[in-house]
Scaffold this motif. Structure first.
Motif, PDB file in Angstrom:
ATOM      1  N   ARG A  15      -5.301   1.833  -9.951  1.00  0.00           N
ATOM      2  CA  ARG A  15      -5.038   0.497 -10.468  1.00  0.00           C
ATOM      3  C   ARG A  15      -3.601   0.324 -10.953  1.00  0.00           C
ATOM      4  NH1 ARG A  15      -9.625  -2.401 -13.906  1.00  0.00           N
ATOM      5  NH2 ARG A  15     -10.557  -2.191 -11.821  1.00  0.00           N
ATOM      6  N   PRO A  16      -3.024   1.249 -11.769  1.00  0.00           N
ATOM      7  CA  PRO A  16      -1.611   1.081 -12.145  1.00  0.00           C
ATOM      8  C   PRO A  16      -0.661   1.106 -10.953  1.00  0.00           C
ATOM      9  CG  PRO A  16      -2.699   2.682 -13.560  1.00  0.00           C
ATOM     10  CD  PRO A  16      -3.638   2.401 -12.444  1.00  0.00           C
ATOM     11  N   ALA A  17      -0.974   1.955  -9.959  1.00  0.00           N
ATOM     12  CA  ALA A  17      -0.106   2.032  -8.787  1.00  0.00           C
ATOM     13  C   ALA A  17      -0.134   0.733  -7.991  1.00  0.00           C
ATOM     14  CB  ALA A  17      -0.527   3.213  -7.906  1.00  0.00           C
ATOM     15  N   LEU A  18      -1.321   0.159  -7.828  1.00  0.00           N
ATOM     16  CA  LEU A  18      -1.415  -1.093  -7.081  1.00  0.00           C
ATOM     17  C   LEU A  18      -0.820  -2.260  -7.857  1.00  0.00           C
ATOM     18  CD1 LEU A  18      -5.000  -0.619  -5.613  1.00  0.00           C
ATOM     19  CD2 LEU A  18      -2.883  -0.700  -4.308  1.00  0.00           C
ATOM     20  N   PHE A  35       1.938  10.195 -11.093  1.00  0.00           N
ATOM     21  CA  PHE A  35       0.585  10.581 -11.464  1.00  0.00           C
ATOM     22  C   PHE A  35       0.167  11.939 -10.899  1.00  0.00           C
ATOM     23  CE2 PHE A  35       0.382   6.028 -12.165  1.00  0.00           C
ATOM     24  CZ  PHE A  35      -0.349   5.938 -13.344  1.00  0.00           C
ATOM     25  N   GLY A  36       1.096  12.753 -10.462  1.00  0.00           N
ATOM     26  CA  GLY A  36       0.681  14.108 -10.086  1.00  0.00           C
ATOM     27  C   GLY A  36       0.849  14.480  -8.638  1.00  0.00           C
ATOM     28  N   GLY A  37       1.815  13.911  -7.951  1.00  0.00           N
ATOM     29  CA  GLY A  37       2.155  14.379  -6.617  1.00  0.00           C
ATOM     30  C   GLY A  37       1.198  13.920  -5.536  1.00  0.00           C
ATOM     31  N   ARG A  38       1.042  14.752  -4.532  1.00  0.00           N
ATOM     32  CA  ARG A  38       0.263  14.380  -3.361  1.00  0.00           C
ATOM     33  C   ARG A  38      -1.214  14.127  -3.646  1.00  0.00           C
ATOM     34  NH1 ARG A  38       2.573  17.986   1.747  1.00  0.00           N
ATOM     35  NH2 ARG A  38       4.687  17.071   1.751  1.00  0.00           N
ATOM     36  N   PRO A  39      -1.860  14.884  -4.544  1.00  0.00           N
ATOM     37  CA  PRO A  39      -3.261  14.549  -4.843  1.00  0.00           C
ATOM     38  C   PRO A  39      -3.429  13.131  -5.361  1.00  0.00           C
ATOM     39  CG  PRO A  39      -2.754  16.755  -5.625  1.00  0.00           C
ATOM     40  CD  PRO A  39      -1.451  16.152  -5.179  1.00  0.00           C
ATOM     41  N   ALA A  40      -2.497  12.664  -6.192  1.00  0.00           N
ATOM     42  CA  ALA A  40      -2.582  11.293  -6.686  1.00  0.00           C
ATOM     43  C   ALA A  40      -2.377  10.297  -5.555  1.00  0.00           C
ATOM     44  CB  ALA A  40      -1.551  11.067  -7.786  1.00  0.00           C
ATOM     45  N   ALA A  41      -1.415  10.569  -4.676  1.00  0.00           N
ATOM     46  CA  ALA A  41      -1.199   9.680  -3.534  1.00  0.00           C
ATOM     47  C   ALA A  41      -2.417   9.646  -2.626  1.00  0.00           C
ATOM     48  CB  ALA A  41       0.033  10.135  -2.748  1.00  0.00           C
ATOM     49  N   ARG A  42      -3.065  10.797  -2.476  1.00  0.00           N
ATOM     50  CA  ARG A  42      -4.292  10.832  -1.666  1.00  0.00           C
ATOM     51  C   ARG A  42      -5.402  10.023  -2.330  1.00  0.00           C
ATOM     52  NH1 ARG A  42      -5.193  15.851  -2.009  1.00  0.00           N
ATOM     53  NH2 ARG A  42      -3.572  16.387  -0.506  1.00  0.00           N
ATOM     54  N   THR A  43      -5.472  10.061  -3.644  1.00  0.00           N
ATOM     55  CA  THR A  43      -6.467   9.269  -4.359  1.00  0.00           C
ATOM     56  C   THR A  43      -6.250   7.776  -4.134  1.00  0.00           C
ATOM     57  OG1 THR A  43      -6.709  10.980  -6.069  1.00  0.00           O
ATOM     58  CG2 THR A  43      -7.403   8.749  -6.638  1.00  0.00           C
ATOM     59  N   VAL A  44      -4.998   7.341  -4.188  1.00  0.00           N
ATOM     60  CA  VAL A  44      -4.693   5.933  -3.947  1.00  0.00           C
ATOM     61  C   VAL A  44      -5.023   5.558  -2.505  1.00  0.00           C
ATOM     62  CG1 VAL A  44      -2.860   4.197  -3.914  1.00  0.00           C
ATOM     63  CG2 VAL A  44      -2.947   5.881  -5.752  1.00  0.00           C
ATOM     64  N   ARG A  85       0.836  -1.210   0.000  1.00  0.00           N
ATOM     65  CA  ARG A  85       0.000   0.000   0.000  1.00  0.00           C
ATOM     66  C   ARG A  85       0.871   1.261   0.000  1.00  0.00           C
ATOM     67  NH1 ARG A  85      -5.342  -0.410   3.720  1.00  0.00           N
ATOM     68  NH2 ARG A  85      -6.180  -2.374   2.971  1.00  0.00           N
ATOM     69  N   ARG A  86       1.885   1.265   0.835  1.00  0.00           N
ATOM     70  CA  ARG A  86       2.767   2.423   0.884  1.00  0.00           C
ATOM     71  C   ARG A  86       3.499   2.607  -0.450  1.00  0.00           C
ATOM     72  NH1 ARG A  86       5.444   0.785   4.691  1.00  0.00           N
ATOM     73  NH2 ARG A  86       7.302   0.042   3.611  1.00  0.00           N
ATOM     74  N   MET A  87       3.942   1.515  -1.046  1.00  0.00           N
ATOM     75  CA  MET A  87       4.622   1.601  -2.330  1.00  0.00           C
ATOM     76  C   MET A  87       3.686   2.139  -3.410  1.00  0.00           C
ATOM     77  SD  MET A  87       6.758  -1.985  -2.240  1.00  0.00           S
ATOM     78  CE  MET A  87       7.420  -1.720  -3.869  1.00  0.00           C
ATOM     79  N   ALA A  88       2.409   1.744  -3.363  1.00  0.00           N
ATOM     80  CA  ALA A  88       1.447   2.252  -4.345  1.00  0.00           C
ATOM     81  C   ALA A  88       1.255   3.756  -4.204  1.00  0.00           C
ATOM     82  CB  ALA A  88       0.112   1.527  -4.181  1.00  0.00           C
ATOM     83  N   ARG A  89       1.169   4.248  -2.989  1.00  0.00           N
ATOM     84  CA  ARG A  89       1.008   5.691  -2.791  1.00  0.00           C
ATOM     85  C   ARG A  89       2.240   6.449  -3.270  1.00  0.00           C
ATOM     86  NH1 ARG A  89      -1.081   3.695   2.151  1.00  0.00           N
ATOM     87  NH2 ARG A  89       0.836   4.285   3.269  1.00  0.00           N
ATOM     88  N   GLU A  90       3.413   5.897  -2.996  1.00  0.00           N
ATOM     89  CA  GLU A  90       4.639   6.558  -3.453  1.00  0.00           C
ATOM     90  C   GLU A  90       4.742   6.546  -4.978  1.00  0.00           C
ATOM     91  OE1 GLU A  90       7.716   4.448  -1.449  1.00  0.00           O
ATOM     92  OE2 GLU A  90       7.324   5.383   0.504  1.00  0.00           O
ATOM     93  N   TYR A  91       4.356   5.455  -5.586  1.00  0.00           N
ATOM     94  CA  TYR A  91       4.391   5.367  -7.039  1.00  0.00           C
ATOM     95  C   TYR A  91       3.444   6.395  -7.664  1.00  0.00           C
ATOM     96  CZ  TYR A  91       4.077   3.322 -11.723  1.00  0.00           C
ATOM     97  OH  TYR A  91       4.100   3.129 -13.080  1.00  0.00           O
ATOM     98  N   ALA A  92       2.245   6.513  -7.104  1.00  0.00           N
ATOM     99  CA  ALA A  92       1.292   7.489  -7.624  1.00  0.00           C
ATOM    100  C   ALA A  92       1.796   8.915  -7.437  1.00  0.00           C
ATOM    101  CB  ALA A  92      -0.061   7.307  -6.928  1.00  0.00           C
ATOM    102  N   ARG A  93       2.440   9.186  -6.321  1.00  0.00           N
ATOM    103  CA  ARG A  93       2.943  10.535  -6.081  1.00  0.00           C
ATOM    104  C   ARG A  93       4.031  10.913  -7.088  1.00  0.00           C
ATOM    105  NH1 ARG A  93       4.044   9.978  -1.158  1.00  0.00           N
ATOM    106  NH2 ARG A  93       6.302   9.667  -1.232  1.00  0.00           N
ATOM    107  N   HIS A  94       4.860   9.967  -7.480  1.00  0.00           N
ATOM    108  CA  HIS A  94       5.966  10.269  -8.392  1.00  0.00           C
ATOM    109  C   HIS A  94       5.577  10.192  -9.865  1.00  0.00           C
ATOM    110  CE1 HIS A  94       8.364   9.235  -4.709  1.00  0.00           C
ATOM    111  NE2 HIS A  94       9.040  10.286  -5.136  1.00  0.00           N
TER     112      HIS A  94
END
Length: 437
Positions: free
Chosen positions: A395-398, A341-350, A330-339
């Motif tokens: 989905r791509p992040a997970l 897919f658009g920073g913190r908003p993407a990580a918050r979405t995940v 889960r943590r890796m998915a949030r980090e991947y989205a942040r880097h």
């Protein structure tokens, strides 16, 4: 114009009925306003009472010292709640209730009861002992349990199991202990000001060591027993009404008993405090910590077990149950989205996707066991809709997290060629021979 992908076939919902407009006192903003007003007024009153007893300087010193254990206690309970994190407003309410409303009720009730007993018995010393060992545990644990009860009744959707009860009870007790520590530390500082004591030998230092260093977990430990009772009640079926009513009461009685034992430890002799602390408090603390961690791991297994049904229906990707069942993934998915897919908003979405998927797994788990409420289908549809709206980022992040967190395959054992036994060919016969005349 681009159109979004269609939903998979949703579950059938109940028929729609007539909409009924609530009365004005049933509206959300009215209830929120009344609750906030109650907590603010309680906070102002408790602040005035503490300042009256400790003085302005004692209040500031007590406030500065009492706040020290609050961040790490709050962080510990938030860590337990990371699998299915509840909304922040529930935690803010729990802390505010413990620090303001519960503390005010405890101060007023304890003072009144102690004075009444002292007047009735003409024994002030006995009244103080009785107040500390009997009155205070009953009043304080009941006042803190009221916050757990309110969340259980009015935020039932976010109160689904043992961890939720532990977290709400622990945060409430943390707020209560915060206010109580201000009072004790401020009073100790005022005593030192009058006597001129300073340094390690002062009353303030001794109070700080006992309440902040040795036993900051005391109040959370007591109230967590009440939270466990409510958590077990939340896991019970709706038809088990007696069980749902008795379990919180049993938890509250255990909390009162443990609180009374702790307050009465000073009456057990010279080493009574250390005997109760080392022989009872620390083992119970370790046991409850193990129970909370074990429950958290069980929740992750529930996620991995229940979500594959939604993979087959097309709502989730094949790798998502694996990733959602691991806190590291889960943590890796949030980090991947942040880097990517658009920073913190993407990580918050995940993070929101992870929370909704976990709630969906727990909802299905309760439904399979016959413990879901009448709004099961409606709630399931809501959660699936929330997931579908966030799938493009999540989905791509997970998927990435599932691949990255998968254990590396074990290296294959080396194969060494050995000559065949005498009389056997070096090349095996084919499985089928075709002979032609």
């Amino acid at each position: 114009m681009a159109t979004s992908a269609p939903f998979p076939t949703p579950p059938a919902g109940p028929g729609t009925g007539l909409l009924r407009h609530p009365h004005w006192w049933q509206r959300g903003w009215v209830r929120y306003g009344a609750l906030i007003t109650l907590l603010v007024l309680s906070g102002l009153v408790i602040l005035a009472l503490v300042r009256r007893q400790t003085g302005t300087e004692g209040l500031l010193v007590g406030l500065g010292l009492a706040v020290l254990p609050v961040p790490w206690l709050t962080a510990a309970f938030r860590w337990l709640d990371r699998v299915e994190p509840g909304p922040w407003r529930n935690l803010v309410f729990a802390f505010a209730w413990g620090a303001c409303a519960a503390a005010l009720m405890a101060i007023v009730a304890n003072t009144f009861a102690t004075k009444w007993i002292a007047t009735a018995t003409a024994d002030p010393a006995g009244a103080d002992t009785l107040g500390a060992t009997v009155i205070a545990p009953v009043v304080e644990e009941s006042a803190k349990a009221a916050a757990v009860l309110l969340v259980f009744l009015f935020r039932r959707r976010h109160f689904t199991g043992l961890v939720d009860g532990v977290v709400i009870a622990g945060i409430t007790a943390t707020g209560f202990a915060f206010t109580e520590n201000i009072l004790y530390l401020g009073t100790a500082f005022g005593t030192d000001q009058l006597s001129g004591d300073r340094g390690i030998a002062s009353v303030t230092a001794a109070t700080f060591f006992v309440r902040i260093v040795m036993s900051p977990f005391a109040h959370p430990l007591f109230t967590v027993l009440t939270g466990i009772g409510f958590g077990l009640a939340a896991l019970s079926g709706e038809r088990q009404r007696l069980r749902r009513a008795l379990l919180p009461v049993c938890g509250l009685l255990l909390a009162m008993t443990m609180h009374a034992l702790w307050n009465g430890s000073s009456t057990f002799g010279q080493y009574g405090f250390f005997a109760v602390y080392g022989g009872f408090m620390v083992p119970v603390f370790a046991l409850l910590t193990w129970l909370a961690v074990w429950t958290r791991q069980r929740e992750l297994r529930t996620v991995q077990t229940e979500l594959p049904a939604y993979v087959l229906a097309g709502w989730l990707g094949p790798a998502e149950p694996i990733a959602l069942g691991s806190m590291r993934a889960r943590r890796m998915a949030r980090e991947y989205a942040r880097h990517h897919f658009g920073g913190r908003p993407a990580a918050r979405t995940v993070a929101e996707y992870e929370a909704y998927a976990t709630s969906l797994a727990f909802l299905r788990h309760r439904g399979r066991r016959g413990r879901a409420g009448a709004d099961f289908v409606v709630r399931e549809r809501e959660l699936l809709t929330e997931l579908w709206q966030r799938r493009a980022v999540a989905r791509p992040a997970l998927d990435y997290a599932a691949r990255a967190s998968a254990p590396a395959p074990a290296p294959a054992a080396p194969v060494y060629w050995t000559p065949p036994p005498y009389g056997y060919p070096t090349v095996p016969y084919p499985a089928y021979h075709s002979y032609r005349p």
